[in-house]
Design an enzyme around this catalytic site. Structure first.
Site, short mmCIF file in Angstrom:
data_model
loop_
_atom_site.label_atom_id
_atom_site.label_comp_id
_atom_site.label_asym_id
_atom_site.label_seq_id
_atom_site.Cartn_x
_atom_site.Cartn_y
_atom_site.Cartn_z
N ALA A 101 -6.04 4.38 31.52
CA ALA A 101 -6.04 5.53 30.61
C ALA A 101 -4.72 5.59 29.87
CB ALA A 101 -6.26 6.82 31.41
N TYR A 133 7.32 9.47 26.75
CA TYR A 133 5.94 9.33 27.24
C TYR A 133 5.20 8.30 26.39
CZ TYR A 133 1.18 10.66 28.54
OH TYR A 133 -0.13 10.65 28.96
#
Ligand code: UDP
Length: 318
Positions: A101, A133
């Site tokens: 993911a 991130y």
């Protein structure tokens, strides 16, 4: 989990419960084909234990939520980069296939009308923690792709665009559960910046079957697929819609970004997926409307509040 169990699969979950809650698994705990391991993906032995015997692995373990990332960049980097390496090694050693993911964050500030999987990534400064991130997830994808090329690992990547639904907490960012909680509590809905930034929210109930299907198709290996909603909406309009749909008395409060987030935050003005590739591969066609998403999340939050209330009453009675 429910989706895989109802298809007859045996499912093992590993989670360190850092942001998730065991309560979220209430419907599957006790199922004869379900096993839960409380463990961390940085712990190789725990990951090996979870992966042993599996033929398919879904790697969804990550430090997510903009608040968490901005406030704890180191944890986010370690979990998202090193944790993924641990998972990749374990899956390879066990001869399983992997679904990784990833996230629409990797496109960064690219505001194209429709982001396809080859779109450029426009990231801000490496010293702004918001971008760590996106950077970490980009590295994860590159790792996965290299394991596929060099070791033949069967791995497909999905890039999720603002997936929302019941059981999601608003504690770490995530605007939909946050605004719905505020609307139900009669508190002002906090709209950050001018509220004209847009997103395309997708429903977990549309995303899970697509992820599962992609994990079953060998031609997906070595590739990435966008999975997002098809309806673009500004955050201000979202807030207005939530108030209207839930019949809330709340009003809207505009909050400047400096007040909303710790240093190192930068927003994305727009993020619109091109879902064409997933549509072609597995017929991805997200059908749940935003109104339905709002209703389902609100119903879930109401039932949580009632369950919490009942618990308090019965404890008081003891
Ligand atoms: N946002 C907001 N109010 C909130 C939480 C978030 O206006 O209480 C905004 C946020 O600044 C962003 C959008 O909603 O523009 C989506 O935020 P979220 O953290 O849900 O996802 P992401 O930024 O990763 O798309």
């Amino acid at each position: 989990m429910e989706h895989l169990l109802s298809a007859g699969d045996e499912v093992t979950v590993i989670d360190n419960l850092s942001t998730g809650r065991l309560e979220n698994l209430r419907d599957v705990i006790g199922h004869r084909n379900f096993r839960f391991i409380e463990g961390d993906i940085l712990d190789k032995a725990a990951v090996d234990k979870a992966v042993a015997g599996a033929n398919r692995v879904f790697h969804l373990a990550a430090a997510v939520g903009v608040n968490l990332i901005v406030e704890h960049p180191l944890e986010s980097l370690r979990t998202n980069i090193h944790g993924t390496e641990v998972v990749l090694d374990s899956v390879l050693a066990n001869g399983a296939s992997l679904l990784l993911a990833s996230t629409s964050e990797i496109y960064g500030k690219n505001t194209a009308d429709s982001l396809n999987e080859d779109a450029d990534r426009i990231l801000g400064s490496a010293l702004k923690s918001r971008w760590t991130y996106a950077a970490a997830k980009g590295i994860d994808e590159a790792f996965a792709h290299a394991y596929w090329r060099e070791f033949g690992l069967e791995v497909a990547i999905v890039r999720l665009f603002n997936t929302v639904g019941p059981r999601q907490t608003g504690r770490y960012g995530m605007v939909v559960p946050r605004l719905i909680r505020q609307a139900l509590a009669g508190e002002p809905l906090t709209v950050y910046g001018d509220g004209r930034q847009t997103r395309c929210f997708s429903y977990v109930g549309d995303i899970v079957p697509a992820i599962t299907r992609i994990s079953e198709v060998p031609s997906a290996y070595g590739q990435a697929f966008n999975l997002g909603g098809s309806y673009e909406i500004s955050i201000l309009t979202l807030a207005e819609r939530i108030i209207e749909l839930l019949g809330s008395e709340s009003d809207i409060r505009f909050v400047p970004y400096e007040e909303a987030y710790a240093e190192g935050y930068e927003d994305m003005r727009r993020r619109v997926p091109d879902n064409g590739k997933a549509r072609q591969l597995v017929g991805f066609d997200p059908k749940t409307t935003l109104d339905q998403i709002i209703r389902n999340v609100a119903a879930d939050q109401r039932s949580e509040t009632q369950a919490g209330g009942r618990l308090k009453v019965s404890m008081a009675g003891n």
